[in-house]
Design a protein around this motif. Structure first.
Motif, PDB file in Angstrom:
ATOM      1  N   THR A   1       0.849  -1.181   0.000  1.00 23.92           N
ATOM      2  CA  THR A   1       0.000   0.000   0.000  1.00 23.92           C
ATOM      3  C   THR A   1       0.895   1.244   0.000  1.00 23.92           C
ATOM      4  O   THR A   1       2.099   1.143   0.239  1.00 23.92           O
ATOM      5  N   GLY A   2       0.282   2.385  -0.203  1.00 25.71           N
ATOM      6  CA  GLY A   2       1.037   3.630  -0.202  1.00 25.71           C
ATOM      7  C   GLY A   2       1.750   3.875   1.117  1.00 25.71           C
ATOM      8  O   GLY A   2       2.921   4.257   1.144  1.00 25.71           O
ATOM      9  N   SER A   3       1.069   3.597   2.229  1.00 30.11           N
ATOM     10  CA  SER A   3       1.692   3.841   3.532  1.00 30.11           C
ATOM     11  C   SER A   3       2.808   2.834   3.803  1.00 30.11           C
ATOM     12  O   SER A   3       3.826   3.174   4.413  1.00 30.11           O
ATOM     13  N   GLU A   4       2.630   1.592   3.326  1.00 22.95           N
ATOM     14  CA  GLU A   4       3.689   0.599   3.516  1.00 22.95           C
ATOM     15  C   GLU A   4       4.928   0.985   2.707  1.00 22.95           C
ATOM     16  O   GLU A   4       6.054   0.830   3.165  1.00 22.95           O
ATOM     17  N   LEU A   5       4.681   1.493   1.521  1.00 21.65           N
ATOM     18  CA  LEU A   5       5.792   1.933   0.680  1.00 21.65           C
ATOM     19  C   LEU A   5       6.498   3.143   1.306  1.00 21.65           C
ATOM     20  O   LEU A   5       7.723   3.255   1.279  1.00 21.65           O
ATOM     21  N   THR A   6       5.696   4.014   1.893  1.00 21.04           N
ATOM     22  CA  THR A   6       6.262   5.182   2.567  1.00 21.04           C
ATOM     23  C   THR A   6       7.147   4.768   3.736  1.00 21.04           C
ATOM     24  O   THR A   6       8.241   5.308   3.926  1.00 21.04           O
ATOM     25  N   GLU A   7       6.684   3.762   4.503  1.00 25.02           N
ATOM     26  CA  GLU A   7       7.483   3.279   5.637  1.00 25.02           C
ATOM     27  C   GLU A   7       8.794   2.672   5.147  1.00 25.02           C
ATOM     28  O   GLU A   7       9.848   2.868   5.750  1.00 25.02           O
ATOM     29  N   ARG A   8       8.714   1.927   4.050  1.00 26.31           N
ATOM     30  CA  ARG A   8       9.917   1.298   3.480  1.00 26.31           C
ATOM     31  C   ARG A   8      10.914   2.372   3.043  1.00 26.31           C
ATOM     32  O   ARG A   8      12.120   2.242   3.243  1.00 26.31           O
TER      33      ARG A   8
END
Ligand code: SF4
Length: 108
Positions: free
Chosen positions: A46-53
């Motif tokens: 998801t967008g937030s998971e990608l942001t965390e990565r």
């Protein structure tokens, strides 16, 4: 984090990986550090998971061999020749990779 910032981070990562990857083999010792795996497919995130990565600056090849994902206490091993996982961030994790949240493995 705003949608604009998420989009900016996604675009930065989308551009940075293809630009850096061809030069990874030129880094002294990098060829010996790679696992031969490609753990860059983040299409399921998801967008937030990608942001965390992106926020932890995950990379496929650690500059410091002592701080590789496979030596991190947060790394979850997979079968041989498969990308592992991380308890901190989502997505495939290269055992030769690293991030700014690398954590020392606690001795037994
Ligand atoms: Fe790799 Fe960072 Fe996850 Fe540790 S915390 S396994 S260094 S991505």
């Amino acid at each position: 984090m705003s949608d604009v910032m998420r989009r900016r981070l996604f675009l930065i990562q989308a551009v940075r990986i293809p630009l850096i990857a061809p030069f990874a083999a030129l880094v002294p010792g990098a060829a010996g550090c790679t696992s031969g795996l490609d753990c860059t497919d983040t299409s399921a995130l998801t967008g937030s998971e990608l942001t965390e990565r992106t926020a932890v600056n995950y990379v496929e090849v650690a500059a410091d061999p002592a701080k590789r994902c496979e030596n991190c206490s947060l790394y979850k091993r997979a079968d041989s020749n498969k990308c592992g996982a991380c308890t901190l961030i989502k997505g495939p994790i290269n055992p030769a990779g690293t991030c700014t949240r690398w954590a020392m493995t606690t001795p037994p």
